[in-house]
Design an enzyme around this catalytic site. Structure first.
Site, PDB file in Angstrom:
ATOM      1  N   TYR C 289      14.867  15.970  69.137  1.00  0.00           N
ATOM      2  CA  TYR C 289      13.318  16.717  68.784  1.00  0.00           C
ATOM      3  C   TYR C 289      12.842  17.698  68.469  1.00  0.00           C
ATOM      4  O   TYR C 289      13.557  18.564  67.830  1.00  0.00           O
ATOM      5  CB  TYR C 289      13.448  17.110  70.380  1.00  0.00           C
ATOM      6  N   TYR C 339       3.403  11.635  66.647  1.00  0.00           N
ATOM      7  CA  TYR C 339       4.600  12.618  68.225  1.00  0.00           C
ATOM      8  C   TYR C 339       4.511  11.989  69.319  1.00  0.00           C
ATOM      9  O   TYR C 339       2.894  12.002  69.691  1.00  0.00           O
ATOM     10  CB  TYR C 339       4.203  13.582  68.354  1.00  0.00           C
TER      11      TYR C 339
END
Lengths: 288, 117, 385
Positions: C289, C339
Site C-alpha cells: 500500500y 488510488y
C-alpha cells in the site's frame, strides 16, 4: 457596468476634492488618549510630537459626520451599491509621512479617486477595487499622503468562510479543556495506580481503574517530531505552519501548533495556549 | 537575517473600543457587539487606524525612539475580533525596510512594510 | 484457507468518472462476475469498506443479485482492502455464503477528496471524533500531514532522506509507465523530478503522495472447490489477516513508544507468514500500500524484508523495481496506477498469480498484498491454484 465606468471617469476628472479641515489642531490630550489606548510608550509622543500613524485621526469625520457629497470614495461607493456590489472590505492602506507633526498644527486633507478596477473574481465574490489618494496639508505644505484601497463586492450566496475546527469533547476529556481554559496543561493521572496518560481516556489501560484525576504539567518539553504544512489550506491557519509533537518529562506526548521561528527535533519548547472558537488549544513556543 | 522579537497583544473588547475612540472612528462595528453581529461579523473588531498604530508601535518598540517612521504600507487580511491574540512578527528585509506580519487564530490579519528614515 | 479469488473487475481509472459511485460499483461487480464466468444470481454475499458510499443492497439491486445471505463492512479507511477478501473467505469457509463479491467504488477526485481537511471526521460525536480532537484543531488534519509526522521522526532516527522516499515514487511511476490502465501510463519520473516537486507537508513532497482517482474495483471470492470449475485460474488465498497495534489511532498513533514502525502491519505480517507457512524471502511480488512513500519503507521493515532502518539501503539499488530482488507494485501502485483504496492492488496480485499482468513477474508463486498504512490494516498472500 457602463454607469460604473462613467462615474469613475467623472470622479477622476474632478481631481483633488473633498477638502476637510481638522476639528482640532494637533494636540497633546488626543495624543495622550491615542498612546494610552495603543500601549505605545515612545517618549517623544509625551513631548509634543504626534505619532506619524495618527495623521488620519486629526481629520476623521467624527461622531456625527456631515454629508460630504464631493468625497470621491463616498460617491463611488454609492454607485457600486446601486450596481449590487454592496459589501466592502479594505485591502490596502499605504501612508507616507513627509515630516513629524507638532502640537499646534492645523491639518487639512484633500482626496481624489485614482483608480477603479473590475469586475474581478475574488475569494469573497465578484467586485471592484476602488483606490483613493489623500494628502494632508499643514497650511500649504503637504505633510503626509495615503493610498487607500477597498474592495466593493457582491457577496457570494454561500461565502461560508471555513471556520476553524474545534475539538469534540467527551466526559472523559472535559477536564483537559477546562484546564487549558484556565491556562493549565493537565495530564490524566490514574487515581489507583498513578499512571499518567495523554490523550486521556475513561479506563486506565494499566490497572483497569476508572477513577481519574490529573496533574498539571510544567509545560516544558522537547520536540519529538514535527510537520511543516504547506497544502492544502486548513481552516483558520495561514500557510505554511508547523505542528509539533512534543515529549514532556512527565512521559507523555502532546501535539500542538509550533509558534516559533525555527523548529527541529530535540528543541526545547514551552506550552502556551491559543484561543480558537471558544477553546484554548495547547500550542508550543521556543523555550529561551 | 535579523528578526524582531514577536509581540502578542490580547485583543480585548476594551482594547478595540478604546483604540476606536482614540482614533475617532465611531463606526458601530468597532464598539457595538450586537450591531457587529447583525452586519455578519462574529464580534466587534479592530479598526484599520489601530492596526496601523500597532504596526508602528511594534517597529518603534524594537528600533528605539531615535528611529523615524517614513511610511507604513498595509495589506489587510482576516479581521481581528475581540478575544483574539494578535501576534506580530517581523524581519529586516533591507537597511531601512521591516516586514511585519500580524496573525491571529484566523490567519494573517495584516502584512505590512514599514520604512524607516 | 480454502478460498480463492476467481474474478476481478474494474472501471477505467480517471479524474472525473462522470457517473455516480453506485454506477461505478455496479459496473465493477458485473465486470468481475463476467471475468469469473458467474452470473449475478450466483452471488449471495457482498463485502465493502465502512467508508464506501454504496449500500450492499443498492449494489445488489443494480446488479440484479436476488438475495444476500452475507453482508459486511470493514472500518478504518484503506486498511479495509485485504480484509474484505478475508471476510469473504471466512464467509465461504463457514458456509455463510458461497460466492462473495468485495467492492470499492469512489469518485475520490471529482467528488469527496480525502486529501482535504475533513470537518466531518473532526466533529463526529464518536470516540474517533474525540481522538481527532487532539490533532485536527491544532492543524494536523490531512492524511499527508499525519504521515509526515512519522516520516520526520523516521528520518531523524535512521538518517533516511527525502530522496530515499523518492525512490519508491520513481519505481511506482516506472511501472505505471508501461501499464496502459494506469493514469500515469507513459509518464515515468526521475529522482530529480521528485526532488523538484513542491512541499505538501514537509518532509513529504507532491510526488510522495498518491493520486486522487475516480473508479471502482470488484473481487469475486468463492471456495477453492468451486473455483476449479470456473473460467479463470484461481488465485488461492493462502493467508489473510487483519491487525491493529498497541495504543492504536487512525493515522495518529503518536503516543506509542516508537513512531518509526507500523506495529499493526507487524501483527498482520506474523499471521500471514504463519498461515502460509513461509517467510519474506519466499515472496516473489509484493503489492505494498503506497498512499505515501515513507510507509512503503516502513512496511518493508515491519514485514521482515529488511532490518529496521535499513529499507533505504534495501531499495537503493532498485530492488523494488521490475527485475529487482523484490518487485513492488508492478502495476504502478496508487502513486502510478490509481488510488482505489488498495483494491486495485489486490486485482494486480490476482493478475500476477494468473500470469496475465502487463508487467508480469515470471513465475510469481507467492504474491503479498497489504492494505492501508497508519491505520488498523490487513494483508493477503495469494498463490496460483
Amino acid at each position: 457596468m457602463s454607469r460604473i465606468l462613467e462615474e469613475t471617469d467623472r470622479l477622476k476628472a474632478l481631481g483633488w476634492c473633498g477638502e476637510r479641515v481638522a476639528r482640532d489642531p494637533v494636540n497633546q490630550p488626543m495624543i495622550n488618549n491615542w498612546v494610552e489606548a495603543m500601549g505605545d510608550t515612545h517618549p517623544a509622543y509625551r513631548e509634543g510630537l504626534a505619532p506619524p500613524a495618527m495623521v488620519q485621526v486629526w481629520t476623521m469625520r467624527g461622531l456625527h459626520p456631515a454629508p460630504q457629497p464631493d468625497d470621491p470614495l463616498h460617491a463611488m461607493s454609492a454607485v457600486l451599491d446601486e450596481a449590487g456590489f454592496t459589501s466592502v472590505v479594505a485591502t490596502n492602506c499605504e501612508q507616507t509621512y513627509h515630516r513629524a507633526l507638532k502640537v499646534g498644527e492645523l491639518l487639512t486633507v484633500r482626496s481624489r479617486l485614482s483608480d477603479v478596477v473590475g469586475p474581478k473574481k475574488t475569494s469573497l465574490g465578484v467586485g471592484w477595487f476602488v483606490t483613493t489618494e489623500s494628502t494632508w496639508f499643514s497650511g500649504e505644505e503637504p505633510v503626509a499622503t495615503m493610498l487607500f484601497r477597498i474592495l466593493k463586492y457582491q457577496p457570494r450566496p454561500q461565502a461560508a468562510a471555513a471556520s476553524p475546527i474545534t475539538p469534540v469533547v467527551s466526559r472523559d476529556t472535559a477536564f483537559f479543556w477546562e484546564g487549558t481554559a484556565a491556562g493549565q496543561l493537565r495530564i490524566q493521572r490514574c487515581e489507583a495506580c498513578g499512571r499518567l496518560r495523554h490523550p486521556p481516556g475513561p479506563m486506565c489501560p494499566a490497572c483497569g481503574a476508572t477513577s481519574m484525576g490529573f496533574v498539571v504539567s510544567e509545560g516544558a518539553g522537547t520536540v519529538y517530531s514535527y510537520v511543516v504544512h504547506h497544502h492544502p489550506p486548513v481552516p483558520g491557519k495561514r500557510l505554511p505552519f508547523v505542528v509539533a509533537l512534543v515529549e514532556l518529562p512527565e512521559g507523555v506526548r502532546v501535539l500542538g501548533e509550533f509558534l516559533g521561528e525555527s523548529v527541529e527535533i530535540g528543541r526545547p519548547v514551552r506550552c502556551t495556549f491559543v484561543r480558537v472558537g471558544g477553546f484554548h488549544l495547547p500550542a508550543w513556543e521556543a523555550a529561551a | 537575517m535579523t528578526t524582531l522579537p514577536p509581540l502578542s497583544i490580547e485583543v480585548t473588547p476594551t482594547l478595540i473600543v478604546s483604540t476606536a475612540l482614540a482614533t475617532r472612528d465611531f463606526q458601530d462595528v468597532h464598539h457595538d457587539r450586537d450591531a457587529a453581529v447583525a452586519r455578519g461579523s462574529k464580534d466587534i473588531f479592530l479598526n484599520i487606524l489601530t492596526t496601523t498604530g500597532l504596526v508602528q508601535r511594534y517597529v518603534t518598540d524594537w528600533a528605539g525612539p531615535s528611529a523615524v517612521v517614513r511610511s507604513i504600507s498595509l495589506r489587510l487580511g482576516v479581521p481581528c475580533y475581540a478575544g483574539e491574540t494578535l501576534t506580530f512578527t517581523g524581519r529586516v528585509v533591507s537597511e531601512s525596510v521591516i516586514e511585519v506580519v500580524g496573525t491571529n487564530s484566523l490567519g494573517a490579519h495584516v502584512t505590512a512594510e514599514v520604512t524607516l528614515a | 484457507m480454502s478460498a480463492a479469488i476467481v474474478g476481478i473487475g474494474a472501471t477505467e481509472f480517471s479524474k472525473d468518472s462522470g457517473r455516480s459511485e453506485l454506477q461505478l460499483a455496479a459496473e465493477a461487480v458485473r465486470a468481475a462476475l463476467a471475468d469469473a464466468g458467474l452470473s449475478p444470481s450466483d452471488v449471495d454475499g457482498l463485502v465493502t469498506f465502512a467508508m464506501d458510499a454504496n449500500a450492499e443492497i443498492a449494489v445488489a439491486r443494480e446488479v440484479g443479485i436476488p438475495s444476500l445471505t452475507f453482508f459486511s463492512r470493514i472500518a478504518y479507511g484503506g486498511g479495509a482492502a485485504c480484509a474484505t477478501v478475508q471476510q469473504a473467505a471466512m464467509a465461504v469457509a463457514t458456509g455463510a455464503a458461497e460466492v462473495v463479491v468485495c467492492y470499492r467504488a469512489l469518485n475520490e477526485r471529482s467528488g469527496h477528496r480525502f486529501g482535504q481537511v475533513s470537518v466531518a471526521a473532526a466533529t463526529a460525536p464518536t470516540s474517533s471524533g474525540v481522538d481527532n480532537g487532539w490533532h485536527y484543531p491544532m492543524g494536523l488534519g490531512t492524511p499527508a500531514a499525519t504521515v509526515a509526522m512519522a516520516a520526520r521522526r523516521y528520518m531523524h532516527e535512521f538518517g533516511a532522506t527525502s530522496a530515499d522516499f523518492g525512490r519508491v515514487a520513481v519505481a511506482d511511476r516506472r511501472h505505471a509507465a508501461t501499464n496502459p490502465n494506469a493514469w500515469f501510463y507513459g509518464r515515468p519520473i526521475t529522482l530529480d523530478d521528485h526532488q523538484a516537486s513542491r512541499w505538501i507537508a514537509e518532509p513529504l513532497r507532491l510526488l510522495d503522495c498518491c493520486q486522487e482517482s475516480d473508479g471502482a474495483v470488484a473481487i469475486v471470492v468463492t471456495s477453492l472447490e468451486r473455483a476449479r470449475d470456473l473460467a479463470q485460474r484461481p488465485a488461492v488465498v493462502r493467508a489473510a489477516a487483519q491487525g491493529s497495534g498497541p495504543d492504536q489511532y487512525v493515522m495518529t498513533s503518536y503516543y506509542r513508544d516508537d513512531l518509526t514502525g507500523l506495529p499493526e502491519m507487524g501483527v498482520v505480517g506474523r499471521q500471514l507468514w504463519r498461515q502460509a507457512g513461509m517467510g519474506p524471502s519466499d515472496v516473489d511480488v509484493a503489492v505494498l500500500y503506497d498512499h505515501f512513500t515513507p510507509y512503503v519503507l516502513m512496511q518493508l521493515e515491519e514485514l521482515g524484508f529488511c532490518e529496521r532502518g535499513a529499507a533505504k539501503d534495501f531499495i537503493a539499488d532498485g530492488a523494488i523495481e521490475l527485475g529487482g530482488r523484490l518487485p513492488v507494485n508492478p502495476h504502478g501502485g496508487q502513486l502510478g496506477e490509481a488510488y482505489i483504496h488498495g483494491m486495485n492492488g489486490i486485482a494486480e496480485a490476482v493478475r500476477q498469480v494468473r500470469g496475465t499482468a502487463v508487467n508480469q513477474v515470471a513465475g510469481a508463486a507467492h504474491v503479498l498484498v497489504t492494505a492501508g498504512t497508519g491505520v488498523p490494516t490487513s494483508g493477503l498472500i495469494l498463490a496460483p491454484g
